[in-house]
Motif scaffolding. Structure first.
Motif, PDB file in Angstrom:
ATOM      1  N   SER A 120      19.509 -57.053 108.784  1.00  0.00           N
ATOM      2  CA  SER A 120      19.915 -56.783 107.410  1.00  0.00           C
ATOM      3  C   SER A 120      18.988 -55.729 106.809  1.00  0.00           C
ATOM      4  CB  SER A 120      19.847 -58.071 106.593  1.00  0.00           C
ATOM      5  OG  SER A 120      20.143 -57.805 105.246  1.00  0.00           O
ATOM      6  N   SER A 121      19.523 -54.915 105.915  1.00  0.00           N
ATOM      7  CA  SER A 121      18.692 -53.879 105.294  1.00  0.00           C
ATOM      8  C   SER A 121      17.808 -54.446 104.173  1.00  0.00           C
ATOM      9  CB  SER A 121      19.562 -52.742 104.760  1.00  0.00           C
ATOM     10  OG  SER A 121      20.457 -53.241 103.801  1.00  0.00           O
ATOM     11  N   THR A 122      18.112 -55.655 103.708  1.00  0.00           N
ATOM     12  CA  THR A 122      17.277 -56.327 102.705  1.00  0.00           C
ATOM     13  C   THR A 122      16.960 -57.730 103.202  1.00  0.00           C
ATOM     14  OG1 THR A 122      18.348 -55.095 100.922  1.00  0.00           O
ATOM     15  CG2 THR A 122      17.114 -57.067 100.290  1.00  0.00           C
ATOM     16  N   ILE A 123      15.667 -58.047 103.219  1.00  0.00           N
ATOM     17  CA  ILE A 123      15.210 -59.349 103.717  1.00  0.00           C
ATOM     18  C   ILE A 123      14.346 -59.981 102.631  1.00  0.00           C
ATOM     19  CG2 ILE A 123      13.855 -60.518 105.492  1.00  0.00           C
ATOM     20  CD1 ILE A 123      14.493 -58.021 107.276  1.00  0.00           C
ATOM     21  N   ALA A 124      14.644 -61.218 102.292  1.00  0.00           N
ATOM     22  CA  ALA A 124      13.858 -61.940 101.291  1.00  0.00           C
ATOM     23  C   ALA A 124      12.947 -62.941 101.997  1.00  0.00           C
ATOM     24  CB  ALA A 124      14.779 -62.661 100.313  1.00  0.00           C
ATOM     25  N   VAL A 125      11.673 -62.977 101.579  1.00  0.00           N
ATOM     26  CA  VAL A 125      10.704 -63.922 102.138  1.00  0.00           C
ATOM     27  C   VAL A 125       9.911 -64.548 101.003  1.00  0.00           C
ATOM     28  CG1 VAL A 125      10.483 -62.704 104.342  1.00  0.00           C
ATOM     29  CG2 VAL A 125       8.938 -62.135 102.485  1.00  0.00           C
ATOM     30  N   ASN A 126       9.470 -65.770 101.226  1.00  0.00           N
ATOM     31  CA  ASN A 126       8.629 -66.443 100.244  1.00  0.00           C
ATOM     32  C   ASN A 126       7.212 -65.901 100.316  1.00  0.00           C
ATOM     33  OD1 ASN A 126      10.665 -68.115  99.307  1.00  0.00           O
ATOM     34  ND2 ASN A 126      10.233 -69.704 100.822  1.00  0.00           N
ATOM     35  N   GLU A 127       6.559 -65.854  99.159  1.00  0.00           N
ATOM     36  CA  GLU A 127       5.157 -65.443  99.144  1.00  0.00           C
ATOM     37  C   GLU A 127       4.322 -66.420  99.977  1.00  0.00           C
ATOM     38  OE1 GLU A 127       2.884 -65.919  95.491  1.00  0.00           O
ATOM     39  OE2 GLU A 127       4.360 -67.356  94.749  1.00  0.00           O
ATOM     40  N   GLY A 128       3.190 -65.931 100.475  1.00  0.00           N
ATOM     41  CA  GLY A 128       2.276 -66.774 101.231  1.00  0.00           C
ATOM     42  C   GLY A 128       2.643 -66.944 102.707  1.00  0.00           C
ATOM     43  N   ILE A 129       3.696 -66.304 103.167  1.00  0.00           N
ATOM     44  CA  ILE A 129       4.150 -66.437 104.560  1.00  0.00           C
ATOM     45  C   ILE A 129       3.966 -65.094 105.272  1.00  0.00           C
ATOM     46  CG2 ILE A 129       6.134 -66.969 106.041  1.00  0.00           C
ATOM     47  CD1 ILE A 129       5.302 -69.349 104.392  1.00  0.00           C
ATOM     48  N   LEU A 130       3.379 -65.110 106.470  1.00  0.00           N
ATOM     49  CA  LEU A 130       3.203 -63.881 107.246  1.00  0.00           C
ATOM     50  C   LEU A 130       4.506 -63.423 107.906  1.00  0.00           C
ATOM     51  CD1 LEU A 130      -0.214 -64.516 109.044  1.00  0.00           C
ATOM     52  CD2 LEU A 130       0.262 -62.843 107.248  1.00  0.00           C
ATOM     53  N   ALA A 131       5.259 -64.361 108.454  1.00  0.00           N
ATOM     54  CA  ALA A 131       6.465 -64.022 109.215  1.00  0.00           C
ATOM     55  C   ALA A 131       7.556 -63.484 108.301  1.00  0.00           C
ATOM     56  CB  ALA A 131       6.974 -65.237 109.967  1.00  0.00           C
ATOM     57  N   VAL A 132       8.155 -62.366 108.704  1.00  0.00           N
ATOM     58  CA  VAL A 132       9.260 -61.787 107.932  1.00  0.00           C
ATOM     59  C   VAL A 132      10.571 -62.079 108.635  1.00  0.00           C
ATOM     60  CG1 VAL A 132      10.261 -59.650 107.010  1.00  0.00           C
ATOM     61  CG2 VAL A 132       7.778 -59.978 106.975  1.00  0.00           C
ATOM     62  N   VAL A 133      10.717 -61.598 109.877  1.00  0.00           N
ATOM     63  CA  VAL A 133      11.974 -61.771 110.600  1.00  0.00           C
ATOM     64  C   VAL A 133      11.764 -61.448 112.082  1.00  0.00           C
ATOM     65  CG1 VAL A 133      12.799 -59.386 110.246  1.00  0.00           C
ATOM     66  CG2 VAL A 133      14.450 -61.225 110.483  1.00  0.00           C
ATOM     67  N   THR A 134      12.566 -62.089 112.922  1.00  0.00           N
ATOM     68  CA  THR A 134      12.638 -61.676 114.319  1.00  0.00           C
ATOM     69  C   THR A 134      13.666 -60.562 114.383  1.00  0.00           C
ATOM     70  OG1 THR A 134      12.053 -63.866 115.131  1.00  0.00           O
ATOM     71  CG2 THR A 134      13.185 -62.394 116.671  1.00  0.00           C
ATOM     72  N   ILE A 135      13.269 -59.441 114.919  1.00  0.00           N
ATOM     73  CA  ILE A 135      14.121 -58.255 114.929  1.00  0.00           C
ATOM     74  C   ILE A 135      15.219 -58.427 115.965  1.00  0.00           C
ATOM     75  CG2 ILE A 135      14.175 -55.761 115.309  1.00  0.00           C
ATOM     76  CD1 ILE A 135      11.103 -55.891 114.543  1.00  0.00           C
ATOM     77  N   GLY A 136      16.443 -58.274 115.532  1.00  0.00           N
ATOM     78  CA  GLY A 136      17.580 -58.352 116.433  1.00  0.00           C
ATOM     79  C   GLY A 136      17.831 -56.985 117.055  1.00  0.00           C
ATOM     80  N   ALA A 137      17.072 -56.653 118.099  1.00  0.00           N
ATOM     81  CA  ALA A 137      17.247 -55.366 118.779  1.00  0.00           C
ATOM     82  C   ALA A 137      17.581 -55.635 120.232  1.00  0.00           C
ATOM     83  CB  ALA A 137      15.975 -54.533 118.675  1.00  0.00           C
ATOM     84  N   SER A 138      18.405 -54.748 120.800  1.00  0.00           N
ATOM     85  CA  SER A 138      18.782 -54.908 122.204  1.00  0.00           C
ATOM     86  C   SER A 138      19.026 -53.540 122.826  1.00  0.00           C
ATOM     87  CB  SER A 138      20.032 -55.783 122.325  1.00  0.00           C
ATOM     88  OG  SER A 138      21.116 -55.180 121.649  1.00  0.00           O
ATOM     89  N   ASP A 139      19.075 -53.530 124.145  1.00  0.00           N
ATOM     90  CA  ASP A 139      19.351 -52.303 124.877  1.00  0.00           C
ATOM     91  C   ASP A 139      20.323 -52.624 126.003  1.00  0.00           C
ATOM     92  OD1 ASP A 139      18.556 -49.411 125.387  1.00  0.00           O
ATOM     93  OD2 ASP A 139      18.279 -50.320 127.348  1.00  0.00           O
ATOM     94  N   ALA A 140      21.469 -51.960 126.001  1.00  0.00           N
ATOM     95  CA  ALA A 140      22.513 -52.224 127.000  1.00  0.00           C
ATOM     96  C   ALA A 140      22.045 -51.949 128.421  1.00  0.00           C
ATOM     97  CB  ALA A 140      23.751 -51.393 126.690  1.00  0.00           C
TER      98      ALA A 140
END
Length: 182
Positions: free
Chosen positions: A86-106
């Motif tokens: 997603s181009s916008t990601i919401a996270v709670n304050e105080g947390i290091l983790a943002v997101v696991t990136i959904g990337a792949s290569d065929a």
């Protein structure tokens, strides 16, 4: 290829390479001998992605070597990686983790991640993040009451790039830090 007649004893397979954006006349390499085989087939597993390869086959018999087959051109095109995020990601304050990136290569290539500032944002937001094993994280847990982003609005703007070693794809991402009741 097909055999010309039963007198052929072996075949010499040759190849020359050029980068895909080059023309054969501008920097093409000389033909190199890949193999000498007795069967009318050969599998080349040494060609590199992002290149054109030209092949010629020479037949040999008791009288000598032929002048060579017609040239066959093979393109080994790389499939670029893709990002599913997603181009916008919401996270709670105080947390290091943002997101696991959904990337792949065929093609199954190993992916490399980089973070930079967006073209419209000459700030230092990118310096506040890192990527480890495909996970986007803050380097220091964000505090809603003390925003560290460039314009202190709790919206961190970065450009995430993913490379397979040949092609790179990028996406601008906004990370919105949410206030959590203390």
């Amino acid at each position: 290829w097909t055999t010309g007649d039963s007198t052929q004893t072996e075949y010499i397979v040759k190849r020359k390479d050029t980068l895909i954006n080059d023309k054969p006349s501008s920097g093409a390499s000389a033909y190199i001998t890949l193999a000498t085989v007795t069967e009318p087939s050969y599998s080349d597993s040494s060609i590199a992605k992002g290149r054109y390869s030209w092949y010629r086959v020479y037949a040999k018999n008791a009288n000598g070597t032929s002048s060579g087959s017609n040239v066959i051109k093979v393109s080994y095109i790389n499939n670029p990686p893709s990002i599913n995020l997603s181009s916008t990601i919401a996270v709670n304050e105080g947390i290091l983790a943002v997101v696991t990136i959904g990337a792949s290569d065929a093609d199954g290539d190993t992916l490399t991640y980089t973070i930079s500032n967006t073209p419209l944002n000459s700030s230092t937001d990118a310096e506040l993040f890192n990527v480890t094993d495909g996970a986007l994280n803050f380097t220091v847990a964000p505090d809603y009451e003390s925003p560290a982003d460039a314009n202190t609005d709790n919206i961190y703007e970065i450009k995430l790039s993913v490379s397979d070693g040949i092609d790179t794809v990028s996406q601008n991402i906004s990370i919105v830090v949410l206030d959590v009741a203390d």
